[in-house]
Design a protein around this motif. Structure first.
Motif, PDB file in Angstrom:
ATOM      1  N   LEU A 173      10.863  -3.568   7.279  1.00 18.59           N
ATOM      2  CA  LEU A 173      11.247  -2.632   8.332  1.00 18.59           C
ATOM      3  C   LEU A 173      12.692  -2.168   8.220  1.00 18.59           C
ATOM      4  CD1 LEU A 173       9.413  -4.296  11.343  1.00 18.59           C
ATOM      5  CD2 LEU A 173       8.645  -2.399   9.900  1.00 18.59           C
ATOM      6  N   SER A 174      13.379  -2.533   7.145  1.00 17.19           N
ATOM      7  CA  SER A 174      14.765  -2.110   6.973  1.00 17.19           C
ATOM      8  C   SER A 174      14.870  -0.760   6.257  1.00 17.19           C
ATOM      9  CB  SER A 174      15.556  -3.167   6.188  1.00 17.19           C
ATOM     10  OG  SER A 174      15.079  -3.253   4.849  1.00 17.19           O
ATOM     11  N   GLY A 175      13.760  -0.252   5.724  1.00 14.10           N
ATOM     12  CA  GLY A 175      13.795   0.975   4.948  1.00 14.10           C
ATOM     13  C   GLY A 175      13.775   2.231   5.796  1.00 14.10           C
ATOM     14  N   ASP A 176      14.006   3.356   5.117  1.00 13.52           N
ATOM     15  CA  ASP A 176      13.957   4.652   5.791  1.00 13.52           C
ATOM     16  C   ASP A 176      12.508   5.061   6.032  1.00 13.52           C
ATOM     17  OD1 ASP A 176      12.944   5.584   3.344  1.00 13.52           O
ATOM     18  OD2 ASP A 176      14.670   6.850   2.902  1.00 13.52           O
ATOM     19  N   ILE A 177      12.314   6.232   6.607  1.00 18.20           N
ATOM     20  CA  ILE A 177      10.962   6.673   6.968  1.00 18.20           C
ATOM     21  C   ILE A 177      10.072   6.802   5.741  1.00 18.20           C
ATOM     22  CG2 ILE A 177      11.535   9.144   6.989  1.00 18.20           C
ATOM     23  CD1 ILE A 177       8.958   7.266   9.237  1.00 18.20           C
ATOM     24  N   ARG A 178      10.602   7.257   4.615  1.00 18.69           N
ATOM     25  CA  ARG A 178       9.781   7.417   3.417  1.00 18.69           C
ATOM     26  C   ARG A 178       9.274   6.065   2.917  1.00 18.69           C
ATOM     27  NH1 ARG A 178      13.431  11.301   3.738  1.00 18.69           N
ATOM     28  NH2 ARG A 178      12.819  13.444   3.289  1.00 18.69           N
ATOM     29  N   GLN A 179      10.174   5.099   2.855  1.00 18.33           N
ATOM     30  CA  GLN A 179       9.777   3.770   2.387  1.00 18.33           C
ATOM     31  C   GLN A 179       8.785   3.137   3.357  1.00 18.33           C
ATOM     32  OE1 GLN A 179      11.443   0.626   3.922  1.00 18.33           O
ATOM     33  NE2 GLN A 179       9.731  -0.387   2.948  1.00 18.33           N
ATOM     34  N   GLN A 180       9.055   3.231   4.661  1.00 20.60           N
ATOM     35  CA  GLN A 180       8.133   2.645   5.629  1.00 20.60           C
ATOM     36  C   GLN A 180       6.774   3.345   5.585  1.00 20.60           C
ATOM     37  OE1 GLN A 180       9.264   1.600   9.601  1.00 20.60           O
ATOM     38  NE2 GLN A 180      11.341   0.986   8.996  1.00 20.60           N
ATOM     39  N   THR A 181       6.770   4.647   5.384  1.00 21.69           N
ATOM     40  CA  THR A 181       5.497   5.370   5.295  1.00 21.69           C
ATOM     41  C   THR A 181       4.728   4.942   4.052  1.00 21.69           C
ATOM     42  OG1 THR A 181       6.398   7.258   6.510  1.00 21.69           O
ATOM     43  CG2 THR A 181       4.414   7.658   5.198  1.00 21.69           C
ATOM     44  N   ARG A 182       5.397   4.831   2.909  1.00 22.88           N
ATOM     45  CA  ARG A 182       4.727   4.379   1.677  1.00 22.88           C
ATOM     46  C   ARG A 182       4.096   3.012   1.868  1.00 22.88           C
ATOM     47  NH1 ARG A 182       8.962   7.113  -0.789  1.00 22.88           N
ATOM     48  NH2 ARG A 182      10.304   5.272  -0.760  1.00 22.88           N
ATOM     49  N   GLU A 183       4.836   2.080   2.453  1.00 23.90           N
ATOM     50  CA  GLU A 183       4.301   0.731   2.664  1.00 23.90           C
ATOM     51  C   GLU A 183       3.144   0.734   3.662  1.00 23.90           C
ATOM     52  OE1 GLU A 183       7.101  -2.359   3.497  1.00 23.90           O
ATOM     53  OE2 GLU A 183       8.364  -1.820   1.774  1.00 23.90           O
ATOM     54  N   THR A 184       3.250   1.544   4.694  1.00 21.55           N
ATOM     55  CA  THR A 184       2.170   1.639   5.679  1.00 21.55           C
ATOM     56  C   THR A 184       0.907   2.181   5.029  1.00 21.55           C
ATOM     57  OG1 THR A 184       3.764   1.947   7.474  1.00 21.55           O
ATOM     58  CG2 THR A 184       1.499   2.684   7.885  1.00 21.55           C
ATOM     59  N   LEU A 185       1.037   3.207   4.214  1.00 20.96           N
ATOM     60  CA  LEU A 185      -0.133   3.787   3.538  1.00 20.96           C
ATOM     61  C   LEU A 185      -0.712   2.819   2.511  1.00 20.96           C
ATOM     62  CD1 LEU A 185       1.159   7.446   3.165  1.00 20.96           C
ATOM     63  CD2 LEU A 185      -0.559   6.587   4.788  1.00 20.96           C
ATOM     64  N   ALA A 186       0.128   2.031   1.859  1.00 16.52           N
ATOM     65  CA  ALA A 186      -0.368   1.016   0.924  1.00 16.52           C
ATOM     66  C   ALA A 186      -1.193  -0.033   1.670  1.00 16.52           C
ATOM     67  CB  ALA A 186       0.789   0.366   0.175  1.00 16.52           C
ATOM     68  N   SER A 187      -0.748  -0.405   2.860  1.00 11.20           N
ATOM     69  CA  SER A 187      -1.504  -1.350   3.679  1.00 11.20           C
ATOM     70  C   SER A 187      -2.853  -0.748   4.080  1.00 11.20           C
ATOM     71  CB  SER A 187      -0.691  -1.717   4.923  1.00 11.20           C
ATOM     72  OG  SER A 187      -1.412  -2.584   5.752  1.00 11.20           O
ATOM     73  N   ILE A 188      -2.852   0.523   4.437  1.00 13.44           N
ATOM     74  CA  ILE A 188      -4.104   1.203   4.785  1.00 13.44           C
ATOM     75  C   ILE A 188      -5.040   1.223   3.596  1.00 13.44           C
ATOM     76  CG2 ILE A 188      -5.068   3.484   5.348  1.00 13.44           C
ATOM     77  CD1 ILE A 188      -2.565   3.817   7.227  1.00 13.44           C
ATOM     78  N   ASP A 189      -4.535   1.553   2.415  1.00 11.24           N
ATOM     79  CA  ASP A 189      -5.369   1.540   1.204  1.00 11.24           C
ATOM     80  C   ASP A 189      -6.000   0.164   0.986  1.00 11.24           C
ATOM     81  OD1 ASP A 189      -5.136   4.200   0.264  1.00 11.24           O
ATOM     82  OD2 ASP A 189      -3.282   3.749  -0.813  1.00 11.24           O
ATOM     83  N   ARG A 190      -5.187  -0.881   1.115  1.00  9.55           N
ATOM     84  CA  ARG A 190      -5.657  -2.245   0.884  1.00  9.55           C
ATOM     85  C   ARG A 190      -6.738  -2.641   1.893  1.00  9.55           C
ATOM     86  NH1 ARG A 190      -4.236  -6.540   3.463  1.00  9.55           N
ATOM     87  NH2 ARG A 190      -2.319  -5.657   4.310  1.00  9.55           N
ATOM     88  N   LEU A 191      -6.517  -2.352   3.162  1.00 10.65           N
ATOM     89  CA  LEU A 191      -7.495  -2.734   4.181  1.00 10.65           C
ATOM     90  C   LEU A 191      -8.782  -1.913   4.077  1.00 10.65           C
ATOM     91  CD1 LEU A 191      -5.129  -3.284   7.230  1.00 10.65           C
ATOM     92  CD2 LEU A 191      -6.292  -5.032   5.875  1.00 10.65           C
ATOM     93  N   LEU A 192      -8.661  -0.637   3.770  1.00 10.85           N
ATOM     94  CA  LEU A 192      -9.872   0.171   3.576  1.00 10.85           C
ATOM     95  C   LEU A 192     -10.695  -0.361   2.411  1.00 10.85           C
ATOM     96  CD1 LEU A 192      -8.562   3.802   4.187  1.00 10.85           C
ATOM     97  CD2 LEU A 192     -10.026   2.440   5.704  1.00 10.85           C
ATOM     98  N   ALA A 193     -10.034  -0.730   1.320  1.00 10.81           N
ATOM     99  CA  ALA A 193     -10.754  -1.293   0.168  1.00 10.81           C
ATOM    100  C   ALA A 193     -11.455  -2.594   0.566  1.00 10.81           C
ATOM    101  CB  ALA A 193      -9.788  -1.532  -0.989  1.00 10.81           C
ATOM    102  N   GLU A 194     -10.780  -3.425   1.313  1.00 12.98           N
ATOM    103  CA  GLU A 194     -11.395  -4.675   1.771  1.00 12.98           C
ATOM    104  C   GLU A 194     -12.622  -4.404   2.637  1.00 12.98           C
ATOM    105  OE1 GLU A 194     -10.315  -8.727   4.257  1.00 12.98           O
ATOM    106  OE2 GLU A 194      -8.687  -7.383   3.645  1.00 12.98           O
ATOM    107  N   ALA A 195     -12.583  -3.345   3.414  1.00 12.78           N
ATOM    108  CA  ALA A 195     -13.696  -2.994   4.293  1.00 12.78           C
ATOM    109  C   ALA A 195     -14.820  -2.280   3.541  1.00 12.78           C
ATOM    110  CB  ALA A 195     -13.206  -2.109   5.435  1.00 12.78           C
ATOM    111  N   GLY A 196     -14.562  -1.873   2.285  1.00 13.46           N
ATOM    112  CA  GLY A 196     -15.607  -1.225   1.489  1.00 13.46           C
ATOM    113  C   GLY A 196     -15.543   0.290   1.487  1.00 13.46           C
ATOM    114  N   THR A 197     -14.384   0.852   1.763  1.00 15.43           N
ATOM    115  CA  THR A 197     -14.246   2.304   1.762  1.00 15.43           C
ATOM    116  C   THR A 197     -12.883   2.669   1.185  1.00 15.43           C
ATOM    117  OG1 THR A 197     -14.609   4.296   3.100  1.00 15.43           O
ATOM    118  CG2 THR A 197     -13.404   2.490   4.157  1.00 15.43           C
ATOM    119  N   ASP A 198     -12.477   3.925   1.309  1.00 15.43           N
ATOM    120  CA  ASP A 198     -11.175   4.348   0.780  1.00 15.43           C
ATOM    121  C   ASP A 198     -10.670   5.572   1.544  1.00 15.43           C
ATOM    122  OD1 ASP A 198     -12.075   6.877  -0.459  1.00 15.43           O
ATOM    123  OD2 ASP A 198     -13.054   5.603  -1.937  1.00 15.43           O
TER     124      ASP A 198
END
Length: 117
Positions: free
Chosen positions: A32-57
C-alpha cells in the motif's frame, strides 16, 4: 444450487461462486506504499489470481466496481493501467466512485463479478 465460499473469514469471503457466477470481495494491492499505478497493477493481479482459482478469467468479467480514494488525482493513472489490462473486446460494465477506504494509504479497491465458462 450450492453456494461455494473460498478464503472465508468471519466478515467476508474472497470468492463466492453461485449459479455460474463468481463474486470477488474487494481487492487491494499487497503493498500500500505505492502510487495509484502500482496499487492498480497489484489489485488487478490479485483479481487475475482469484478468477483463475474460481475457474474463470478476466475475459468473462461481467461488471467491476472501482473505489478510488481520490478520483481527481487517481482516475487517469488507474485508467492507464486498467486499459492495458482489460481484454480487448471484453470490457465489463463498470462504475468508478470516490470513497473513503478503510485506511488512508489504500488508493484503490475493486469488486468483480464474472461468469464461469
Amino acid at each position: 444450487m450450492a453456494i461455494r465460499r473460498l478464503h472465508s473469514e468471519p466478515r467476508y469471503s474472497e470468492i463466492v461462486i453461485h449459479n455460474g457466477t463468481v463474486h470477488l470481495g474487494g481487492q487491494l494491492a499487497d503493498d500500500l506504499s505505492g502510487d495509484i499505478r502500482q496499487q492498480t497493477r497489484e489489485t488487478l493481479a490479485s483479481i487475475d489470481r482469484l478468477l483463475a482459482e474460481a475457474g474463470t478469467d478476466k475475459t468473462r468479467i461481467l461488471s467491476t466496481t472501482i473505489y478510488l480514494r481520490d478520483i481527481a488525482t487517481d482516475f487517469a493513472g488507474m485508467n492507464e493501467v486498467w486499459d492495458a489490462w482489460v481484454a480487448p473486446g471484453a470490457s465489463p460494465a463498470r462504475a468508478t466512485v470516490e470513497a473513503r477506504l478503510y485506511a488512508p494509504e489504500v488508493r484503490v479497491e475493486m469488486m468483480v463479478i464474472a461468469a464461469l465458462p
